[in-house]
Design a protein around this motif. Structure first.
Motif, short mmCIF file in Angstrom:
data_model
loop_
_atom_site.label_atom_id
_atom_site.label_comp_id
_atom_site.label_asym_id
_atom_site.label_seq_id
_atom_site.Cartn_x
_atom_site.Cartn_y
_atom_site.Cartn_z
N LEU A 64 0.81 -1.22 0.00
CA LEU A 64 0.00 0.00 0.00
C LEU A 64 0.84 1.27 0.00
O LEU A 64 1.87 1.34 0.68
N SER A 65 0.36 2.26 -0.73
CA SER A 65 0.98 3.59 -0.71
C SER A 65 0.48 4.34 0.53
O SER A 65 -0.50 3.94 1.17
N GLU A 66 1.12 5.45 0.83
CA GLU A 66 0.69 6.28 1.96
C GLU A 66 -0.74 6.78 1.74
O GLU A 66 -1.55 6.81 2.66
N GLU A 67 -1.06 7.15 0.51
CA GLU A 67 -2.41 7.62 0.19
C GLU A 67 -3.45 6.52 0.45
O GLU A 67 -4.52 6.77 0.99
N GLU A 68 -3.12 5.29 0.07
CA GLU A 68 -4.04 4.18 0.30
C GLU A 68 -4.23 3.91 1.79
O GLU A 68 -5.35 3.65 2.24
N VAL A 69 -3.16 4.00 2.56
CA VAL A 69 -3.26 3.81 4.01
C VAL A 69 -4.12 4.92 4.61
O VAL A 69 -4.95 4.67 5.49
N ASN A 70 -3.96 6.15 4.12
CA ASN A 70 -4.79 7.26 4.61
C ASN A 70 -6.26 7.04 4.28
O ASN A 70 -7.13 7.36 5.09
N LYS A 71 -6.55 6.50 3.11
CA LYS A 71 -7.95 6.19 2.76
C LYS A 71 -8.51 5.16 3.73
O LYS A 71 -9.64 5.30 4.21
N ILE A 72 -7.73 4.14 4.01
CA ILE A 72 -8.18 3.10 4.94
C ILE A 72 -8.47 3.70 6.31
O ILE A 72 -9.45 3.35 6.96
N SER A 73 -7.64 4.64 6.74
CA SER A 73 -7.82 5.24 8.07
C SER A 73 -9.17 5.95 8.20
O SER A 73 -9.72 6.02 9.29
N LEU A 74 -9.70 6.45 7.09
CA LEU A 74 -10.99 7.13 7.13
C LEU A 74 -12.15 6.15 7.27
O LEU A 74 -13.19 6.49 7.82
N ILE A 75 -11.96 4.94 6.79
CA ILE A 75 -12.99 3.90 6.86
C ILE A 75 -12.83 3.06 8.11
O ILE A 75 -13.80 2.69 8.76
N ALA A 76 -11.58 2.74 8.42
CA ALA A 76 -11.27 1.80 9.49
C ALA A 76 -10.12 2.31 10.35
O ALA A 76 -8.99 1.83 10.23
N PRO A 77 -10.38 3.29 11.20
CA PRO A 77 -9.29 3.88 12.00
C PRO A 77 -8.65 2.91 12.99
O PRO A 77 -7.59 3.19 13.52
N THR A 78 -9.27 1.75 13.21
CA THR A 78 -8.71 0.75 14.12
C THR A 78 -7.86 -0.28 13.38
O THR A 78 -7.32 -1.21 14.00
N ALA A 79 -7.72 -0.14 12.07
CA ALA A 79 -7.05 -1.16 11.25
C ALA A 79 -5.55 -1.24 11.54
O ALA A 79 -4.91 -0.25 11.90
N LYS A 92 4.65 -4.13 10.64
CA LYS A 92 3.28 -4.05 11.13
C LYS A 92 3.07 -2.66 11.72
O LYS A 92 3.91 -2.18 12.47
N PHE A 93 1.95 -2.03 11.35
CA PHE A 93 1.67 -0.71 11.91
C PHE A 93 0.17 -0.45 11.93
O PHE A 93 -0.58 -1.04 11.17
N ASN A 94 -0.23 0.43 12.83
CA ASN A 94 -1.62 0.85 12.92
C ASN A 94 -1.83 2.03 11.99
O ASN A 94 -0.96 2.89 11.88
N VAL A 95 -2.98 2.06 11.33
CA VAL A 95 -3.29 3.23 10.51
C VAL A 95 -3.61 4.40 11.44
O VAL A 95 -4.03 4.20 12.58
N GLU A 96 -3.36 5.60 10.96
CA GLU A 96 -3.67 6.81 11.72
C GLU A 96 -4.33 7.81 10.80
O GLU A 96 -3.88 8.01 9.67
N ILE A 97 -5.38 8.43 11.29
CA ILE A 97 -6.03 9.47 10.50
C ILE A 97 -5.10 10.68 10.49
O ILE A 97 -4.72 11.18 11.56
N PRO A 98 -4.70 11.14 9.30
CA PRO A 98 -3.80 12.31 9.26
C PRO A 98 -4.53 13.58 9.67
O PRO A 98 -5.76 13.65 9.62
N ASP A 99 -3.78 14.60 10.06
CA ASP A 99 -4.39 15.89 10.43
C ASP A 99 -5.00 16.59 9.22
O ASP A 99 -5.99 17.29 9.33
N GLU A 100 -4.35 16.41 8.07
CA GLU A 100 -4.85 16.97 6.81
C GLU A 100 -5.04 15.84 5.81
O GLU A 100 -4.21 14.94 5.72
#
Length: 151
Positions: A64-79, A92-100
């Motif tokens: 996954l790209s950073e943009e794809e991980v950011n998209k996932i964070s909007l749907i599944a912030p616990t992923a 292994k890492f947790n997704v994080e909703i970016p500030d922007e």
């Protein structure tokens, strides 16, 4: 309780701890409905100590790209994202909703300049729980349901 067994992948990504019922949306926003010939697995409503029930998406041959991980964070912030290399978890890492949020969402305001001009959409996170974002251009606030329909 019976154990869940799925085929291991040699290289790719496993997205775990997706809230139950949101796995298909993850597949949709990552444009995985047309897999590249590798394994694409969706496990839905799997027992989870952390969430009660969860979905899991396993994608062979894709990182996954950073943009794809950011998209996932909007749907599944616990992923949790697991990068698999040679059949083992390499990272292994947790997704994080970016500030922007830049270039991922469309503004729900039909009159927003971002929907009519060649500008990159930009939103600021107002709240993470519940998720709310504000458009940089028109200042419209969008909540989770609008965010999901404008990804």
């Amino acid at each position: 309780m019976a154990e869940l067994k799925v085929t291991a992948i040699k290289e790719g990504t496993v997205i775990d701890h997706i809230p139950a019922g949101k796995g298909l949306k993850v597949i949709e926003i990552l444009h995985l409905s047309r897999p590249n010939g590798g394994v694409l697995l969706l496990a839905s409503n799997v027992h989870s100590k952390k969430l009660g029930k969860k979905d899991i998406v396993k994608i062979e041959g894709k990182f996954l790209s950073e943009e794809e991980v950011n998209k996932i964070s909007l749907i599944a912030p616990t992923a949790t994202v697991n990068i698999v290399r040679d059949y083992g978890v390499a990272e292994k890492f947790n997704v994080e909703i970016p500030d922007e949020i830049v270039g991922i969402l469309r503004c729900a305001n039909p009159n927003c300049v971002s929907n009519h001009e060649y500008v990159t959409s930009k939103f600021y996170v107002v709240s993470r729980e519940p998720l709310k974002v504000r458009c940089h251009y028109c200042e419209r606030t969008m909540e989770e349901s609008e965010i999901l329909s404008n990804l």
